[in-house]
Write a protein that holds these residues in place. Structure first.
Motif: not given
Length: 241
Positions: A59-70
């Motif tokens: 989940w930490p990596a998913l959060v960072l990737a989700a921010v980058a996908a915004f």
């Protein structure tokens, strides 16, 4: 003796689509498929992590990737806006320009939304274990309401940032929070559309990304844009056709 005339076939009685109808149809198909492809490419790290890892562990990596996908959400919102208001089918150029133009604002929204959302979810998980006792019973509904408000505000803020790039982020967030609550029924419908997208991605990622992503995101975008009518320029924010 009279000659019997051949009866016209069934297909000859059906009105044939005009050239404009076919052009509109293919334009919509291109809009859907092109936007889906661009969303997948712009969000590729997030997609790969979701498909190949266990979210509970990564989940930490998913959060960072989700921010980058915004920024991809800003690109999709711009494509929907151009198609609705100007009937533009220039998907690639519109998406790319919007990605670059709104990347900074979208990343800021991603950091705020996912930062607050992550903290709230972690608190909910901890309280759900029952270690907090009576405090947890009181705090859980409150945290759930905060999570809903964060999600609602974020949806509207993404659309508002694309429609009103001149507005300050603080003003965008205030208007999005207020209008998301005031027109809660539209927000609820957006949640349903996004929930369907998440559920479909869980079952069939290729189908969700290849077909369903842009139509369901368009529903959320249309609801958000209609909710934002009081703060959009005159003539904008009408219900999507």
């Amino acid at each position: 003796m009279t000659t019997r005339q051949p009866r016209p076939g069934l297909l000859s009685r059906i009105p044939q689509p005009s050239a404009d109808t076919w052009e509109t149809l293919w334009g919509v198909v291109y809009l859907v498929m092109g936007t889906n492809l661009l969303l997948a490419v712009a969000s590729l790290p997030l997609v790969v992590l979701l498909v190949t890892t266990d979210p509970r562990a990564s989940w930490p990596a998913l959060v960072l990737a989700a921010v980058a996908a915004f920024p991809a959400l800003g690109g999709a919102a711009a494509v929907f806006s151009e198609h609705t208001t100007r009937r533009s089918s220039d998907v690639v150029r519109t998406f790319a320009r919007a990605w670059v133009r709104h990347a900074r604002r979208m990343l800021a929204l991603g950091v705020l939304a996912l930062g607050v959302g992550t903290v709230v979810v972690l608190d909910v998980v901890w309280l759900s274990r029952g270690e907090a006792g009576a405090v947890g019973a009181i705090a859980l509904p409150l945290l759930g309401a905060i999570l809903v408000l964060v999600a609602s505000t974020t949806i509207l803020a993404v659309v508002a940032s694309v429609e009103r790039p001149d507005a300050r982020l603080r003003d965008v967030l205030k208007a999005s929070l207020y209008l998301g609550v005031r027109r809660w029924y539209l927000t609820l419908f957006s949640f349903v559309a996004l929930g369907l997208l998440v559920g479909l991605f869980t079952l069939h990622p290729a189908l969700a990304l290849g077909l369903a992503a842009s139509p369901l995101l368009y529903v959320a975008w249309g609801n958000a844009r209609f909710s934002l009518r009081p703060v959009l320029p005159v003539g904008a924010g009408a219900a999507p056709e």
